[in-house]
Design an enzyme around this catalytic site. Structure first.
Site, PDB file in Angstrom:
ATOM      1  N   LYS A   1       0.861  -1.183   0.000  1.00 36.43           N
ATOM      2  CA  LYS A   1       0.000   0.000   0.000  1.00 36.43           C
ATOM      3  C   LYS A   1       0.903   1.241   0.000  1.00 36.43           C
ATOM      4  CE  LYS A   1      -3.909   2.284   0.698  1.00 36.43           C
ATOM      5  NZ  LYS A   1      -4.655   2.500  -0.547  1.00 36.43           N
TER       6      LYS A   1
ATOM      7  N   ASN B   1     -12.556   2.938  -7.404  1.00 32.77           N
ATOM      8  CA  ASN B   1     -12.220   3.217  -6.015  1.00 32.77           C
ATOM      9  C   ASN B   1     -11.703   4.633  -5.865  1.00 32.77           C
ATOM     10  OD1 ASN B   1      -9.206   3.527  -5.088  1.00 32.77           O
ATOM     11  ND2 ASN B   1      -9.143   2.118  -6.822  1.00 32.77           N
TER      12      ASN B   1
ATOM     13  N   GLY C   1      -7.872   7.238  -1.610  1.00 35.48           N
ATOM     14  CA  GLY C   1      -7.163   8.463  -1.225  1.00 35.48           C
ATOM     15  C   GLY C   1      -5.877   8.196  -0.457  1.00 35.48           C
TER      16      GLY C   1
ATOM     17  N   CYS D   1      -1.711   8.372  -8.993  1.00 37.13           N
ATOM     18  CA  CYS D   1      -2.948   8.169  -8.241  1.00 37.13           C
ATOM     19  C   CYS D   1      -3.971   9.216  -8.654  1.00 37.13           C
ATOM     20  CB  CYS D   1      -2.711   8.268  -6.731  1.00 37.13           C
ATOM     21  SG  CYS D   1      -4.254   8.076  -5.812  1.00 37.13           S
TER      22      CYS D   1
ATOM     23  N   ILE E   1      -0.574  -0.478 -15.805  1.00 34.97           N
ATOM     24  CA  ILE E   1      -1.087   0.870 -15.607  1.00 34.97           C
ATOM     25  C   ILE E   1      -1.655   1.045 -14.198  1.00 34.97           C
ATOM     26  CG2 ILE E   1      -1.677   1.329 -18.016  1.00 34.97           C
ATOM     27  CD1 ILE E   1      -4.533   0.351 -17.417  1.00 34.97           C
TER      28      ILE E   1
ATOM     29  N   THR F   1      -7.004  -6.090  -8.541  1.00 37.36           N
ATOM     30  CA  THR F   1      -8.412  -6.335  -8.236  1.00 37.36           C
ATOM     31  C   THR F   1      -8.737  -7.829  -8.247  1.00 37.36           C
ATOM     32  OG1 THR F   1      -8.934  -4.165  -9.137  1.00 37.36           O
ATOM     33  CG2 THR F   1     -10.749  -5.722  -8.982  1.00 37.36           C
TER      34      THR F   1
END
Lengths: 325, 285
Positions: A46, A70, A73, A150, A211, A286
């Site tokens: 993460k 998603n 943040g 992001c 990506i 995912t």
């Protein structure tokens, strides 16, 4: 003969080409009970930022056709807590550990890397060769993946990753701070991903990964407002796979450093599309949410395909792609 | 937690658009407790993509054929529509048990159980478990004694207060004693919500409310419990992607610190889904 699954990323040798994508795998321990995490080629953590970030308001996720959107943040406990709490457990990992780094400014990215270099010690190639073997003497961090892509934060993130000048400058600054493998994660939200990949290469990156998610939006028609609290989010899952494969194909032809492919991988055949397009390694993101067996099933499937096709090394797969002129 | 393919034993309609699914449970996953949930993959393809979370509504140790669990679900999207079409003999990819369960009442605490709509499953399982414990304690108790072995009073079943919009939506399920039915339109039972019933009927004293339901209901329960000095264990129902604490998609806001500073979020999947009073700002959830 068993195919050679190892993959070189700059100074780092990954034991095999399959990793788990940043933001989908926590710091590895979350999936410990469900799979043999150490059998992976790498885990990409993460994102870590200098300060703790609570992340965006809820709702943060919504399912889309063959995908999900998603807007987390970059929620993370910050570099201090990472070094105190996560690094000790990452030292016990036998797979490679790539720390995903994010920030709002060049100084933020530098701070995260400098704090980790200080805590983990400088790069020790001999200890790194032990990746895939014993956990003894491991520093806990084998490389960095720089998140300049992001879509879910107001500052930094995507605004870096769409400008080749900023990508080159940031990469060069981070290159001076570490001898560990440096991977720049690219966004598909650009006109020419090859130009951004070249900028990362010119700045001294050891590899690019592509990506990150595509900017997307879902609107709740009944309530006449966006489904996600922040409005837009990042699209992932099988829906984005053709975009990821095309970006990998373009990036691999723009640069001579390795490309790591990701986006919608659900099985070995999906991963092989990326490897044929020019990637030397892949990440499952995912797909792990959908079925935690997918990363290691993908690895076994790649190995079986290589054996059946008589391909000796993972890096040889890209050369097999036939394209029309 | 364990991921396994579970055989479907039954999948029956219990109310309009509501079904109860009974699944073979892998004993290697351990016994699920009330409040635990599972995720399952409704199809094998990529649309719908994500696993669906469901609270466990019952557990049966089984005789010879091994254990089974049930979930209760409302058909309201592509995933639950696929699930509704599965029949006995089919298998489904299950991951569980997940999350943290309800804490059982401690000695001297009087439990009240409340559920609204899709929150029925976990509270029903808790009601069944408390009834088993009460029956066992009553059987073991010396005649005339009012105390169970753990010190709790074991005579009356805990009120199990469930609310629906109308009588026609009350599911066809075997409910434990203590049931209080509430309907918004008064077509059966108490006219009003479970929170209304509890506010009017619960005696004061050492009470712990257990609840699951929509956020406004949990917010109302939290206000009621705080006002009366009761404890409360509240179970959240949230959208989630991973179910194991990795994606940070299912978070709920913590109450602001003194001065209004945000204290961030807790994950419904791994920090919950059961939270104690004060853990979550239900007004903002």
């Amino acid at each position: 003969m068993k195919p050679d699954l190892s993959v070189r990323i700059g100074p780092l040798v990954l034991p095999n080409p399959v990793g788990t994508a940043s933001g989908t795998f926590g710091y590895g321990s979350e999936y410990e009970e469900l799979m043999d995490v150490d059998a992976l080629g790498a885990i990409y953590t993460k994102a870590v930022t200098p300060e703790p970030r609570p992340g965006n308001p809820v709702p943060r996720i919504v399912e889309t056709p063959s995908g999900m959107l998603n807007s987390i943040g970059l929620a993370n406990p910050g570099i201090g807590a990472f070094v105190r709490e996560k690094l000790p457990e990452l030292r016990r990992r036998r797979c490679a550990v790539i720390v995903n780094v994010a920030g709002s400014s060049e100084a933020d990215y530098l701070e995260v890397i400098e704090r980790i270099e200080e805590a983990a010690g400088s790069w020790n190639a001999a200890a790194a060769d032990e990746a895939g073997k014993a956990g003894e003497g491991r520093s806990g961090v084998d490389g960095y993946e720089i998140n300049v892509s992001c879509p879910n934060v107001a500052h930094g993130g995507l605004s870096f990753g769409t400008d080749p000048v900023q990508v080159e400058r940031l990469t060069a600054a981070l290159r001076r701070a570490t001898k560990r493998a440096l991977i720049v994660k690219l966004t598909p939200n650009v006109a020419d991903i090859g130009a951004i990949a070249k900028a990362a290469e010119a700045g001294g990156a050891d590899a690019v990964s592509c990506i990150n998610t595509l900017v997307g939006m879902v609107i709740d028609v009944r309530r006449k407002r966006p489904f996600l609290a922040r409005g837009t989010g990042g699209l992932s899952g099988p829906a984005v796979r053709p975009v990821g494969v095309a970006c990998t194909f373009k990036a691999a032809r723009a640069v001579s450093i390795p490309v790591i492919g990701l986006g919608g991988i659900m099985c070995a055949e999906d991963a092989l599309q990326y490897l044929l397009a020019g990637a030397v390694a892949v990440q499952v993101g995912t797909g792990t949410f959908v079925d935690p067996r997918i990363p290691l099933d993908t690895l076994r499937g790649i190995e079986a395909w290589m054996e059946a096709e008589g391909v000796a090394r993972v890096g040889d797969i890209a050369g097999l792609l036939a394209t029309q002129a | 937690m364990l991921q396994f393919d579970a055989g479907i034993l039954s999948n029956r309609t219990i109310a309009p658009d509501w079904k109860e699914l009974i699944l073979r449970w892998n004993p290697g996953a351990g016994r699920p407790e009330p409040g635990h949930f599972l995720t399952l993959r409704p199809g094998r393809g990529s649309d719908p993509l994500l696993r669906r979370p469901f609270a466990i509504a019952s557990y049966d140790a089984g005789r010879g054929e091994g254990p089974s669990v049930s979930i209760i679900y409302q058909i309201r999207g592509s995933g639950t529509r696929l699930l509704a079409d599965l029949g006995p003999g089919a298998t489904v990819d299950v991951l569980g048990p997940l999350g943290k369960p309800f804490p059982l009442p401690t000695a001297g605490e009087s439990p009240i159980l409340a559920a609204g709509g899709v929150g029925l499953g976990p509270v029903l399982y808790l009601a069944r478990r408390l009834e088993e414990l009460r029956t066992a304690a009553s059987a073991a108790a010396v005649p005339g004694a009012a105390q169970a072995s753990d010190g709790s009073t074991s005579q009356a079943p805990a009120p199990f207060v469930i609310g629906f919009r109308s009588a026609v939506l009350v599911p066809d399920l075997p409910f434990p004693p203590g049931l209080v039915l509430c309907t918004d339109d008064g077509s059966t039972g108490f006219r009003g919500t479970p929170v209304d019933w509890i506010a009017h009927n619960a005696s004061s004293g050492a009470t712990r409310i257990y609840a699951c339901g929509p956020s406004p209901m949990l917010a109302a329960i939290a206000r009621l419990a705080s006002g009366r000095g009761w404890k409360a264990s509240l179970s959240a129902e949230q959208w989630m992607a991973c179910g194991v604490g990795a994606c940070m998609g299912c978070v709920l806001p913590r109450p602001a610190a003194a001065g209004g500073a945000s204290q961030g979020f807790l994950r419904a999947c791994a920090d919950g889904p059961v939270f104690e009073l004060g853990d979550i700002d239900w007004e903002k959830a």
